[in-house]
Write an enzyme that holds these catalytic residues in place. Structure first.
Site, PDB file in Angstrom:
ATOM      1  N   HIS A   1       0.977  -1.010   0.036  1.00 26.31           N
ATOM      2  CA  HIS A   1       0.152  -0.031   0.046  1.00 26.31           C
ATOM      3  C   HIS A   1       0.727   1.369  -0.025  1.00 26.31           C
ATOM      4  O   HIS A   1       0.386   2.260   0.518  1.00 26.31           O
ATOM      5  CB  HIS A   1      -1.018   0.073   1.190  1.00 26.31           C
TER       6      HIS A   1
ATOM      7  N   LYS B   1      16.492  22.345 -11.343  1.00 29.45           N
ATOM      8  CA  LYS B   1      15.828  21.189 -11.646  1.00 29.45           C
ATOM      9  C   LYS B   1      16.681  20.280 -12.379  1.00 29.45           C
ATOM     10  O   LYS B   1      17.483  20.471 -13.187  1.00 29.45           O
ATOM     11  CB  LYS B   1      14.502  21.548 -12.311  1.00 29.45           C
TER      12      LYS B   1
ATOM     13  N   GLU C   1      10.005   8.764 -16.840  1.00 33.41           N
ATOM     14  CA  GLU C   1       8.418   9.262 -17.128  1.00 33.41           C
ATOM     15  C   GLU C   1       8.047   8.809 -18.494  1.00 33.41           C
ATOM     16  O   GLU C   1       6.873   8.574 -18.856  1.00 33.41           O
ATOM     17  CB  GLU C   1       8.565  10.724 -16.941  1.00 33.41           C
TER      18      GLU C   1
ATOM     19  N   SER D   1      15.182  22.073 -16.493  1.00 35.56           N
ATOM     20  CA  SER D   1      13.937  22.854 -16.827  1.00 35.56           C
ATOM     21  C   SER D   1      14.302  24.082 -17.346  1.00 35.56           C
ATOM     22  O   SER D   1      15.535  24.614 -16.949  1.00 35.56           O
ATOM     23  CB  SER D   1      13.397  23.266 -15.244  1.00 35.56           C
TER      24      SER D   1
END
Ligand code: ARG
Length: 459
Positions: A156, A283, A290, A277
């Site tokens: 979980h 970043k 992804e 970024s």
């Protein structure tokens, strides 16, 4: 009126029809399979006395010339030729004349495309297996370094029991092994030749399907021609195999994304496989995992697309099946580059064992061990042991510490049957190493599992 099938027509096809009907812009990818198929077919026809040896030689020479033109980029792919079969045959006939016109004896584009596409898919099953093996090797290298590295095992997405990072990666090795087996099974099952099925019913010509099949490297010849010309199970299978593999890759990707966050800090992707970024200078983004997660979606789309194309199709060939190729090409290319980049990202990723270990100090990971201690050493029934352990967890929470750091006196105040030997049960490392059952997480068992996967790769 330059169509090969124009005999019964009195008006030319509209440009719009040409655009809509043609597959030549994408099926040209199969030119090798198509030319090899024609060579095998012609060789068989000559062997059966349907073509003369002179004609066979001319066809061979012509197809060699066509291959050369395609590979040097001088071949003219014309939409009005509809598909690669007709484009190539037309050029062949322009080059060698009448012998070219005889090549299509005892053959239809229906068995021709079924043969070309099947051979492409068979080959891709094996190439993807190779890619999976390279990926597994890289995962094993990392896993072997971390069979003692503690990490919270979760259910979980909540801390559950301590495991080691090698064991965690071992779960993905198990998935990738099943993927390999799936691609190999599909290869075996679908390794049958459609060539010679002609349009749907076979042919009255005295052909030898076994011969053309063996020339093309097929294991055997298909059983029923009506089925064969419209069977696209092989394409569905590779799409399903790729979808399942990408689903596994998406799960690993999701974990790498989480692990790369400041909140986890378990791994850091290398600069080579991270992006920045355009606005936030600080970043470092995990675009690779992804995209892997995202590309999984388009692969599923191709599987659903082809299942839907095939649903309810009457026998035998229908033009609907021309829609089978682009999704497969796209899924195969996606699979191959995904395997490659995931392997590199893992190879160059930095693992941070300290952060993993610190995370094990949150969430009372050794609670099950305390319950097991109460059962094993104190003879307390498990349900009662569960309750006592709950009390110990509550006490730890109250004290603001992890259960693995609780003092013996605190435990004894909860239940006097608890002895000093409990402390070794509370240690996170001991908890991990106590799980020695088959397939368990103990370092020893993890090492065994990694050897198993290595042996699998060598076999
Ligand atoms: N381009 C067609 C396809 O990909 C080849 C088979 C065409 N057969 C036919 N009877 N029109 O499906």
């Amino acid at each position: 009126m330059d169509k090969m099938w124009s005999g019964r027509f009195s008006a030319s096809a509209s440009d719009l029809l040409d655009q809509f009907n043609a597959s030549i812009m994408f099926d040209r990818k199969l030119y090798r399979e198509d030319i090899e198929g024609s060579l095998a077919h012609a060789t068989m026809l000559e062997h059966q006395g349907i073509l003369t040896s002179q004609e066979l030689e001319e066809i061979k020479g012509g197809l060699a010339q066509v291959t050369q033109e395609i590979e040097s980029g001088t071949f003219e792919w014309k939409i009005s030729d509809e598909d690669l079969h007709m484009g190539i045959e037309k050029r062949l006939t322009a080059l060698i004349g009448d012998a070219g016109k005889k090549l299509h004896t005892a053959r239809s584009r229906n068995d021709q495309i079924a043969t070309d596409f099947r051979r492409y898919v068979l080959k891709k099953n094996l190439e993807i297996v190779e890619g999976l093996k390279y990926l597994m090797q890289e995962v094993i290298v990392v896993a072997e370094k971390h069979t003692e590295t503690l990490i919270p095992g979760m259910t979980h997405l909540q801390h559950a029991q301590p495991i080691n990072f090698g064991f965690h990666l071992g779960a993905y090795l198990a998935m990738f092994k099943r993927d390999i087996e799936r691609f190999e099974d599909s290869y075996k099952r679908n390794n049958v030749s459609p060539l010679g099925c002609a349009a749907l019913a076979g042919t009255p010509h005295k052909i030898d399907r076994e011969l053309s099949a063996s020339l093309l490297g097929f294991e055997s010849v298909s059983i029923n021609c009506l089925d064969t010309v419209s069977d696209r199970d092989f394409a569905l299978e590779i799409l399903f195999n790729i979808s399942t593999m990408m689903m596994h890759i998406s799960r690993l990707s999701e974990e790498i994304i989480m692990w790369s966050s400041y909140e986890f800090g378990f791994v850091e992707l290398s600069d080579e496989y991270s992006t920045g970024s355009s606005i936030m200078p600080q970043k470092k983004n995990p675009d690779v995992p992804e995209l892997l997660r995202g590309k999984t979606g388009r692969v599923f789309g191709s599987l659903m697309g082809l299942l839907t194309v095939m649903k309810g199709l009457p026998l035998a060939y229908n033009k609907d099946t021309q829609e089978d190729k682009e999704g497969v090409f796209d899924a195969v290319e996606t699979a191959q580059i995904s395997l490659e980049i995931l392997k590199e990202a893992i190879k160059t990723m930095q693992v941070k064992p300290e952060n993993m270990k610190n995370a094990c100090k949150i969430g009372h990971l050794s609670a099950t061990d305390l319950a097991d201690y109460l059962v094993e050493k104190c003879g307390i029934p498990f349900r009662e042991a569960h309750f006592i352990t709950g009390k110990a967890v509550a006490k730890s929470e109250e004290l603001g510490i992890d259960l693995s750091d609780i003092a013996l006196e605190e435990l004894q105040a909860i239940d006097s049957r608890i002895d000093e030997d409990v402390l070794s049960f509370l240690s996170i490392k001991n908890s991990m190493n106590a799980r020695t059952s088959q397939g368990g997480t103990s370092s020893l068992r993890t090492k065994e599992q990694l050897i198993y996967f290595k042996n699998f790769l060598e076999a």
